[in-house]
Design an enzyme around this catalytic site. Structure first.
Site, PDB file in Angstrom:
ATOM      1  N   GLY D 216       0.791  -1.219   0.000  1.00  0.00           N
ATOM      2  CA  GLY D 216       0.000   0.000   0.000  1.00  0.00           C
ATOM      3  C   GLY D 216       0.821   1.265   0.000  1.00  0.00           C
ATOM      4  N   LEU D 242      -4.185  -5.599  -4.448  1.00  0.00           N
ATOM      5  CA  LEU D 242      -3.202  -4.519  -4.378  1.00  0.00           C
ATOM      6  C   LEU D 242      -1.822  -5.035  -3.948  1.00  0.00           C
ATOM      7  CD1 LEU D 242      -2.643  -1.429  -4.494  1.00  0.00           C
ATOM      8  CD2 LEU D 242      -3.224  -1.369  -2.052  1.00  0.00           C
ATOM      9  N   ASP D 243      -0.833  -4.807  -4.790  1.00  0.00           N
ATOM     10  CA  ASP D 243       0.559  -5.208  -4.509  1.00  0.00           C
ATOM     11  C   ASP D 243       0.672  -6.705  -4.236  1.00  0.00           C
ATOM     12  OD1 ASP D 243       1.248  -2.523  -4.736  1.00  0.00           O
ATOM     13  OD2 ASP D 243       0.935  -2.165  -2.612  1.00  0.00           O
ATOM     14  N   GLY D 244      -0.299  -7.475  -4.765  1.00  0.00           N
ATOM     15  CA  GLY D 244      -0.329  -8.907  -4.473  1.00  0.00           C
ATOM     16  C   GLY D 244      -0.020  -9.802  -5.667  1.00  0.00           C
TER      17      GLY D 244
END
Lengths: 299, 299, 299, 299
Positions: D216, D242-244
């Site tokens: 994040g 998100l960012d995964g």
């Protein structure tokens, strides 16, 4: 390109109007730290950062770097320096005190390989290199348009075997007496002892190998030939001995048998950029002391 | 100490009863991968891992490593090897096929510095080094008790200027013909060309510098003297040229002006341990091919 | 094994009979360095090394570490400490002065994984860990023979869900009041808040991931699952929050898709060993100051 | 700036007119390598490089990358692909064959932070990024002049809370169907699931932390707060989480307590640049295979 100029203007140094840095080298002995910190305290300075190193507790050399804040520094600095002479003489110090807000002036020398120059200019316009790039000097016209687009003067001084001496005279004139440090950003000409003498410990070169391995020309070809598993780059002050001056910084990256000379060069360019930029940053921030053929880097 | 022996017994190789590794070097040419994989498929082998490298697409050398599973490998291996001769001859291959479950036999040579020996023994008893440590050979008695506590034979063969030749004869006898690889784990004696010839590309040395920097004795003192900012260690096969053989692995660590020679040695010991252990592991797992003075490492 | 004991005896600290280390934390303000160095100078001490860090020049915290030599240190230390109280109170300092020649006492807690324990014992017997390993505490008998072979007492205190409280009481008794620092060398039991309170900032744990990634159990399995390209280990002081205490040191190594969980563990073991050993060394050498949930490490 | 354009024109791919790259994912089973290499050999192709990985020998996935030369590739490629369908179907392969000389088309998305964009453009003009930068898309005008100076179209598409949907529609139109890969070079807007679906495994993002730590916003502030001793950056394919998404590459650099958030950002910028550039290079060179949420990178 002008968008970048803005950033460089809102300089890093603005909030540090009253900050100075002091560098000291002297023979070790009792009471040095006490004397220096007492002196600064007495004169109203507040020590913000202090680093110190004794090469050998008995009979060795002592090195110190102090960052301090002093209200109305600019006004008081001349007197502070004058009064410090007393302390300095007592301990046979070599010393300097630099105001942080007075930006150092850089001259960047470059030949055809542009990556180190581009990196320094990018870091400068990003506000990460708190200095003035006063000029670029080159023996080739290739980077002229690029450099001038940032408003930086470009001195084109061709060098041939026969004009070498004359060219160096022109370089010295171009650089003048106002430049603090010269950066050889992959400048592929040998610098003469006379030139070096003018800028003792103030010429930083990037060598494209992990020194002392692969001194001289074509280090990536040498590295490939030897089959090393890691390549590197070295930033050092220039002395009369080729690639033999005091090392400031080195870094490396892993390679494999798959990497041919072209690939080693490609990988190496990023190491060179990073290593040179760090060395320049440390010089600019007065973090480096030279003793004999070695550096003390307070970082 | 017996608690450790247990671990080494529940060997890594147990589940790989039917696995073999094939190493190939030959002049490059069309159809090699096809021929090899077709051969293996025809004989019922399943390729589990395959690596390959061509030094130069036109007219260079070709290197290949294949791991494959073959039901009832041990029974079928002799015939498989015999039949592979046809493929091998067609492409002028140098090759070998090794059964994974047949552990390689190691002889470790050591002098007084024990860290590399201790590391190898620790990795072995932890089950991380899938080999037999068949013996330790040393010119000093210091490690005898320690080594024997693991049930490993310890050959004490003192070496002096006058007994050197005789000592080497005794070493050759001790090692015999059953040893796959000799590890010089900080063994501080020069190995003679005769000895090297017996174990061409099968003697691994750890040199305590980032080669080719600081060849020869006292590399940490040399590194300190030169003021390098990074030190390293190098594992290589031993050749007639001192510290000049094919490099297998290197690693480095950052140091600073604060680190004196004693500290460099201390930091270096950990790099040496790690680098040597990796090189030995790769050799044991048939990951290394030597060509001229360089290695191809498939890892 | 006795061969090693010798080395540990010819201790690192012998030549530093008269050396002490001072650690200071206090609110920042003008004149601290001057006051401390003036005090030491006045009392005949010679500063050998001095590090200092101000978290934020205006209104932040100030941290300082000083190494100094004082002739007849042992005799003079009590008085020096008493007199320093004046300086300390003036600046609201938390502080300590430790004699270098007084070795710190370690208790190492271990479960079944032995690599961190073996590393610490190896570094200790090699003379690289300048401390006394006063005891090993374990909930398993596995390492008893090994540890006792070095003459180190081994306290076997089994822990089960029902005996946990009783076991911790026994641990506290075993450790007593004489231990300087407790090392959790892959000790797989949770430590209670009561226990932590007894040894605030004096329990060092090694967590087998690059914190704050992969808190809690099975970090290598988590790392494999997430497909990270680099794994790491973290040494930190233990607090009430699981894997949440002040980080002392971290290191990493590159991995690839080829590395399964077993291989990640194998690679990780070496990172864990190195990171924990560094953290312990720094603690022993009084290089670490804790402020809120972070560390200042002067190295 | 035109001086650079020259270099990009004398493209890396010129000597590889007849080279192609094949990527394969399929369930593992016997005979795959044999079938593929036999097919290529039969069709007159010469394998230059071949990498292969089996996730788990029994019942797992199989991944393969082959570089091969085929005389008159461009003319023969359509037929080769058609005929390969037979092999592919037999093993349930997902596959692609790409001509090396057909450069991939990049769209770079950027907000205000320019370092990643500048790096990609520098590498591209240096000839190190063998692709076409077809356009830059931004929600800010800041980089327009710079980008256009290289002859690269700049699509300024402002994004606000209320215009988000409309903006994304404009972005999709700008990108069109001709773009191979989208690079989020510090583009600070969330991409919608619809957009992601259009470019599954073809959107590369650079996240300024060592994922999964500090997902994040404001990862450097989070890193400072946690007191980590190493910071990093992560390039990954963008997924709905998100960012995964699948991690392509990560790298790190050591920091200390002295580095405040500003300094972490400065250090981080260089890590971000290097990591993103590597990930883009590998994607362009068809080195990455995605399986579930992980990548296989053959490099």
């Amino acid at each position: 390109m002008d968008i970048h100029a803005k950033k460089a203007n809102e300089a890093l140094s603005e909030p540090y109007q009253d900050r100075a840095r002091m560098l000291i080298s002297c023979p070790d002995g009792p009471g040095i730290v006490a004397a220096v910190s007492h002196f600064l305290h007495q004169h109203g300075a507040n020590i913000v950062q202090s680093d110190q190193y004794t090469m050998d507790p008995s009979g060795g050399m002592f090195f110190m770097r102090v960052e301090f804040d002093l209200v109305q520094l600019e006004r008081k600095l001349p007197e502070l320096k004058e009064q410090f002479t007393g302390v300095a003489n007592r301990f046979s110090m070599e010393w300097q005190i630099n105001s942080v807000s007075r930006k150092k002036k850089l001259a960047i020398f470059v030949s055809k390989e542009d990556h180190c120059l581009v990196e320094l200019i990018w870091q400068w316009q990003a506000g990460d290199l708190d200095a003035d790039i006063a000029m670029v000097v080159s023996n080739h016209p290739d980077m002229k348009e690029y450099v001038e687009s940032f408003g930086i003067p470009y001195h084109l001084i061709p060098v041939t075997a026969t004009t070498k001496q004359q060219a160096e005279k022109m370089q010295l004139e171009a650089v003048g007496n106002d430049i603090d440090v010269i950066i050889l950003a992959r400048y592929m000409q040998i610098i003469s002892p006379t030139f070096i003498e003018h800028y003792r410990n103030r010429i930083i070169n990037i060598h494209h190998s992990f020194l002392p391995a692969f001194v001289g020309g074509k280090p990536y070809a040498q590295a490939y030939q030897r089959g090393v598993k890691i390549i590197g780059a070295t930033a050092h002050y220039v002395t009369e001995e080729l690639d033999g001056g005091p090392i400031i910084e080195q870094d490396v990256q892993r390679v494999s048998h798959r990497d041919d000379v072209t690939e080693l060069k490609r990988i190496g360019r990023t190491i060179e950029r990073v290593v040179l930029a760090r060395a320049v940053k440390w010089h600019i921030e007065d973090r480096i002391l030279v003793h004999e053929n070695k550096t003390v880097v307070f970082n």
